[in-house]
Design a protein around this motif. Structure first.
Motif: not given
Length: 209
Positions: A37-38, A59-64, A70-75
């Motif tokens: 989660h963020p 981050g709140i954008n769902g990435a590290l 920051q290009e990789v979504q992890v949430v």
């Protein structure tokens, strides 16, 4: 002729069928599909690549929060999928990347503990260990009455019981662990009554003027 052991075997079978349901009904359910989660942190260790290794906040954008990650979504995806996505991303820059991904969950430990705070904890951390990391209970704390707020549910735990399953319950992202205060007759009842009496006396004095 009916075998004399048949009633006993039937009772044992019924008990075995009910026992798993009883175990599931006590305490918080275990999440076998843990997601990030963020606000959580992720420890990423890339073999022979210190620049791509470190502890990164989600981050709140769902990435590290990292210039490249920051290009990789992890949430909202399983942890094994997070590792797969990071490995595929690193393959653009590193040949056959070898990495370890360890989530650090946001857990609030408060109430009657010596060091109340928001802690980033590894997923193997138990609730008892989280309380210990916060300095343990104060002299007024009650480890037999610890409140766990998890999602929309609240649970009351006894961490002093040797048979309690909560002792080995792992933390989850967003958990709030609150050690309850031991009641004190003078502090909780008598002293507040003196305060109320003083306030009433002040109001009466003002009214008489």
């Amino acid at each position: 002729m009916r075998h004399p052991l048949l009633p006993a075997l039937a009772a044992l079978a019924a008990l075995c069928a009910v026992a798993p349901l009883a175990a599931q009904s006590t305490g918080a359910p275990r999440d076998t599909n843990v997601v990030l989660h963020p606000g959580d942190e992720v420890k990423v260790v890339v073999w022979r690549n210190a620049e791509m290794s470190g502890d990164f906040v989600v981050g709140i954008n769902g990435a590290l929060r990292h210039p490249l990650y920051q290009e990789v979504q992890v949430v909202g995806i399983p942890l094994y999928e997070v590792e797969t996505r990071l490995r595929e991303f690193l393959a653009k820059y590193v040949t056959n990347p070898q990495l370890v991904v360890e989530p650090l969950f946001r857990v609030t430990v408060g109430g009657e503990v010596r060091q109340p705070n928001l802690y980033p904890l590894p997923r193997e951390t138990t609730i008892s260990q989280a309380v210990a990391l916060a300095g343990g209970a104060t002299e007024n704390g009650r480890l037999d009455r610890v409140k766990l707020i998890r999602g929309q549910q609240e649970y009351l735990m006894d961490l002093t019981s040797p048979t309690s399953r909560w002792d080995n319950e792992p933390v989850q992202s967003g958990d709030q662990i609150l050690v309850q205060r031991r009641r004190n007759l003078f502090r909780d009842i008598i002293f507040p009554m003196f305060g109320i009496a003083g306030a009433v006396a002040s109001i009466i004095n003002v009214a008489k003027r």
